[in-house]
Every structure is written in structure tokens, then in C-alpha cells.
Design an enzyme around this catalytic site. Sequence first.
Site, PDB file in Angstrom:
ATOM      1  N   ARG A 119       0.832  -1.219   0.000  1.00 27.96           N
ATOM      2  CA  ARG A 119       0.000   0.000   0.000  1.00 27.96           C
ATOM      3  C   ARG A 119       0.865   1.267   0.000  1.00 27.96           C
ATOM      4  O   ARG A 119       1.935   1.285   0.603  1.00 27.96           O
ATOM      5  CB  ARG A 119      -0.987  -0.048   1.179  1.00 27.96           C
ATOM      6  CG  ARG A 119      -1.953  -1.224   0.961  1.00 27.96           C
ATOM      7  CD  ARG A 119      -3.002  -1.298   1.988  1.00 27.96           C
ATOM      8  NE  ARG A 119      -3.874  -0.136   1.959  1.00 27.96           N
ATOM      9  CZ  ARG A 119      -4.760   0.133   2.892  1.00 27.96           C
ATOM     10  NH1 ARG A 119      -4.877  -0.670   3.934  1.00 27.96           N
ATOM     11  NH2 ARG A 119      -5.525   1.189   2.800  1.00 27.96           N
ATOM     12  N   SER A 164      -7.716  12.262   1.910  1.00 27.18           N
ATOM     13  CA  SER A 164      -7.434  11.093   2.748  1.00 27.18           C
ATOM     14  C   SER A 164      -7.277  11.525   4.193  1.00 27.18           C
ATOM     15  O   SER A 164      -6.386  12.315   4.531  1.00 27.18           O
ATOM     16  CB  SER A 164      -6.150  10.404   2.270  1.00 27.18           C
ATOM     17  OG  SER A 164      -5.628   9.587   3.301  1.00 27.18           O
ATOM     18  N   ASP A 311     -15.311   3.537   2.243  1.00 28.21           N
ATOM     19  CA  ASP A 311     -15.230   2.135   2.680  1.00 28.21           C
ATOM     20  C   ASP A 311     -16.526   1.366   2.411  1.00 28.21           C
ATOM     21  O   ASP A 311     -16.560   0.139   2.528  1.00 28.21           O
ATOM     22  CB  ASP A 311     -14.905   2.059   4.179  1.00 28.21           C
ATOM     23  CG  ASP A 311     -13.484   2.539   4.473  1.00 28.21           C
ATOM     24  OD1 ASP A 311     -12.655   2.579   3.542  1.00 28.21           O
ATOM     25  OD2 ASP A 311     -13.210   2.878   5.640  1.00 28.21           O
ATOM     26  N   LYS A 338      -6.834   0.267  -1.514  1.00 24.99           N
ATOM     27  CA  LYS A 338      -7.340  -0.156  -0.197  1.00 24.99           C
ATOM     28  C   LYS A 338      -6.762  -1.550   0.107  1.00 24.99           C
ATOM     29  O   LYS A 338      -5.783  -1.949  -0.494  1.00 24.99           O
ATOM     30  CB  LYS A 338      -8.861  -0.139  -0.183  1.00 24.99           C
ATOM     31  CG  LYS A 338      -9.443   1.270  -0.323  1.00 24.99           C
ATOM     32  CD  LYS A 338      -9.098   2.136   0.866  1.00 24.99           C
ATOM     33  CE  LYS A 338      -9.627   3.548   0.737  1.00 24.99           C
ATOM     34  NZ  LYS A 338      -9.112   4.422   1.800  1.00 24.99           N
ATOM     35  N   ARG A 342     -10.172  -2.625  -4.884  1.00 20.47           N
ATOM     36  CA  ARG A 342     -11.608  -2.893  -4.716  1.00 20.47           C
ATOM     37  C   ARG A 342     -12.401  -2.661  -5.989  1.00 20.47           C
ATOM     38  O   ARG A 342     -13.552  -3.119  -6.056  1.00 20.47           O
ATOM     39  CB  ARG A 342     -12.169  -2.074  -3.536  1.00 20.47           C
ATOM     40  CG  ARG A 342     -11.693  -2.610  -2.200  1.00 20.47           C
ATOM     41  CD  ARG A 342     -12.287  -1.881  -1.016  1.00 20.47           C
ATOM     42  NE  ARG A 342     -11.810  -2.476   0.232  1.00 20.47           N
ATOM     43  CZ  ARG A 342     -11.789  -1.866   1.412  1.00 20.47           C
ATOM     44  NH1 ARG A 342     -12.226  -0.616   1.508  1.00 20.47           N
ATOM     45  NH2 ARG A 342     -11.348  -2.485   2.485  1.00 20.47           N
TER      46      ARG A 342
HETATM   47  C1  S3P Z   1      -9.458   5.905   7.637  1.00 21.38           C
HETATM   48  C2  S3P Z   1      -9.492   6.634   6.486  1.00 21.38           C
HETATM   49  C3  S3P Z   1      -9.817   6.084   5.172  1.00 21.38           C
HETATM   50  C4  S3P Z   1     -10.527   4.746   5.286  1.00 21.38           C
HETATM   51  C5  S3P Z   1      -9.870   3.836   6.296  1.00 21.38           C
HETATM   52  C6  S3P Z   1      -9.834   4.480   7.658  1.00 21.38           C
HETATM   53  C7  S3P Z   1      -9.080   6.574   8.893  1.00 21.38           C
HETATM   54  O1  S3P Z   1      -8.630   5.903   4.442  1.00 21.38           O
HETATM   55  O2  S3P Z   1     -10.585   4.124   4.035  1.00 21.38           O
HETATM   56  O3  S3P Z   1     -10.566   2.618   6.375  1.00 21.38           O
HETATM   57  O4  S3P Z   1      -9.320   6.012   9.983  1.00 21.38           O
HETATM   58  O5  S3P Z   1      -8.528   7.677   8.826  1.00 21.38           O
HETATM   59  P1  S3P Z   1      -7.992   7.127   3.591  1.00 21.38           P
HETATM   60  O6  S3P Z   1      -7.714   8.189   4.560  1.00 21.38           O
HETATM   61  O7  S3P Z   1      -6.739   6.585   3.006  1.00 21.38           O
HETATM   62  O8  S3P Z   1      -9.018   7.466   2.568  1.00 21.38           O
END
Ligand code: S3P
Length: 424
Positions: A119, A164, A311, A338, A342
Amino acid sequence: MEIKKQTNLRGTLTVPGDKSISHRAVMFGSLAKGTTRISHFLEGADCLSTITCFRKMGIDIERNASEIMVHGKGLHGLSAPDSILDVGNSGTTTRLISGILAGQNFISELDGDDSIRTRPMKRIMTPLTSMGADIVSKQDNGCVPLVIHGKTLHGIHYDSPVASAQVKSCVLLAGMYADGITSVTEPFLSRNHTEIMLNYFGAKVTSEGTTASIVPEPTLNGREIQVPGDISSAAYFIAAGLLTPGSEILLKNVGINPTRAGILKVCMDMGADITLFNESTEGEPTADLLIRTSSLKGTTIEGGIIPTLIDEIPMIAVMAAFADGTTVIRDARELKVKESDRITVMVDNLKRMGADIEGTEDGMIIHGGRPLHGATIDSHLDHRVAMSFAVAGTICDGTVDILNGDCVKISYPEFYNDLYSLNK
Ligand code: S3P
């Protein structure tokens, strides 16, 4: 894991605690002075990885049946770990902890499973490096293992190319150890649990539009945290309740923070019968959700709503396959990075069940309403893929056999028990 058709899903469920909030409660509690008590903490593998990492840095974290107690040591109280910090499968652990580690006075190394090793971590390495951090990808591929030599950091303004919360949170957490204000602007607003919770602990975080800023060197004080139910886990029961004939499911105390609740809007746009009760706006907003069987129609999902349901897109893709008409999902390129890709994984598996679906560069187009049938589904060890297809299996004819279905333990260890509890 074999799933068979069900009807009349009826009952009341309390879904597990929010994953994002559970991670943050342990992290910020570790950096606070005094004890943080966390109730309804998510005992999923990802959040347990966060606990393991902070224990390795000298934080005493107790677990009993009803709560977690984090005995924090203050902003500068972590000690050097004597071995690698194991982040398991958890992107949130990796990216948020990197921001904290960048400002410590010791060296640390992060590593995890095969999925996390693919990732992208450049997205955090870039802003951290411009703050003066020393963070290196050991295999020079922009992924973990990462080696972080703690440094004195500088406040920056970072224009993030992606919406993000993990990137935003990483930079804000590093900003606590900087010599001036740090701010992050993102293209669309991502989940804001870090901003809310850091302020609750005593930090000074301000938000304006899609920019969040933090004043360095806050004094964080231990707090009581009641983690709301995770809307991302509720999503499977929202979909199951809407699509399974004769259903009525009450989901108690679900987090409905607007930066997370895009799934509700999409369901309403698709014609869903969902009623909110007992709304509370104290801290993280919550509500009870009553879900009743509905006939759904296709919709278009794009732009600023995407980060608020990122998600839930695997589950939405399944719902769209059962809905009448066409659903278009755009601006969701993030799905490719992810726990699995996905877009590819949902398209391949839904096709195996007979769906009319095509993947695009940044989403998918689903022509719903074709009858779906049982199939063998490859979860690719992605918890959200496994749970989405378990719901598909309760609706279609035939048996859905999910390979490595136990990966649900990442975010929802009791998922299958809860699903079967509704059909008694
Ligand atoms: C999260 C942010 C999201 C999400 C992940 C949890 C977090 O990811 O997909 O399951 O707790 O900040 P991204 O920030 O990479 O979009």
C-alpha cells in the site's frame, strides 16, 4: 464461509465500535497525561495492532470485558521500541503512527502483512519529509517496511493531492511536534475524527472548509471516550435489511458524523426506507437507524461525497447490482489502493454471480436488476469484500462461498454471528 439465502431479517443490533475512532482513542490516549477510558472499543485485529505498537513504546494499556484503559505518558512520553512495530494489515495504524514517530527522539521501524507491504506510503513520506522528517522505505518502493529516525520538525502548509483522512491525520499529528503551525488542505473533506478528538483531548485544531490546522506542543489530557457504532459496519446490515424481503432491522447507536454518513444519503437517493431515531449531536453525532425492506433504483455517486462513503463502496456496488437501473460510481480511484484493489475485486466477483458490471479508471458502472446466483468469491483477504458478498449471499439464489471469509476479524469479528442472529 458458505452463505445461503435468507428472508425476514428482523431484530436489533449494536454494531461494533468505530474503527477509525478506536485507533485514535488509543493513540491520543497514549500521548495524553493520565488515564483514557475507552468504552465500546473495536476489538478488531487492526485496532489491536495499534494497541500492540503503543505497548511496545512503553504505554500501559489494560483491556477488560467492557473497556480499554490507556495510561498515557504525555506528548513526549513514548520510549524507543526494542523491536519492529507490527502494524499488521492496518493502513490507519501505519499512516497515523508515522506522523507521531517522525517527531520522537528515537529510531523506529514499521512492518506488517503482505497487503500493507503493497500500500502506498509515499503519500505520507512526502509531507513528512518536507517537515524535516527522516522516513525511509527500506525496499525503496514507497511501502513498508519504513524506518523513521525521529527529528525536530517544522510546521508546513500541505496541499494534499488526495482526500485522505490518514494523510491529513499523519501530518496533523506530526504537527504536534513541529516548531510552528501545521495545516493541511485536501481536495474534498475527509473524515474529521482526528480534529474532533484532538480538540477533546485539549489540542488546538481549527478547521475551515477543507483545511485543518494545528498549534504545536499541545498538552493532551486523558479523557473518557464512548466509541459510537461504526457506520461502515452498519452498512452491511443497512444493505441486508433493505434488500432482503420482509426485513426490519434496528441498528443502535451508529455514528453519523457527516464526513462518514454518505451511505445514508446514497441509500435515500436509491429509494431506501431508513428512519433515524434518538439523534445525538454531543461529540461525534449518533443515531439509531431503522431499516425496512425497500425497492432500490440506481444512482450516480461522484465528487465530494466519495470520501464520506469510501469504505462502503463494495457494499454499495452489491446493492446497485440488485437495484433497478444503472448506478455510476466515479472519482473513487482510491479504491484501487485499499486492502485490495476494490474496483477489480468487486467487478470480478460480481461478474461471477451474474451481474452486469464494468470497472472504470475511477469507479464502476453497474446495470442492476439481473438475477444473481451463488458463486465462489475470492475475498482477497479484504474484510469489506468478504462482508459485502456475505450480504449478497443472503439475497441471491444458491450458495455464496467466500474464500478466506474469516478476514472479517479485521473490523468485525462477530460479523457472521450477527448476520445469522437476525433470522431466528
Ligand atoms: C481511515 C481513512 C480512510 C478509510 C480507512 C480508515 C481513517 O482511508 O478508508 O478505512 O481512519 O482515517 P484514507 O484516509 O486513506 O481514505
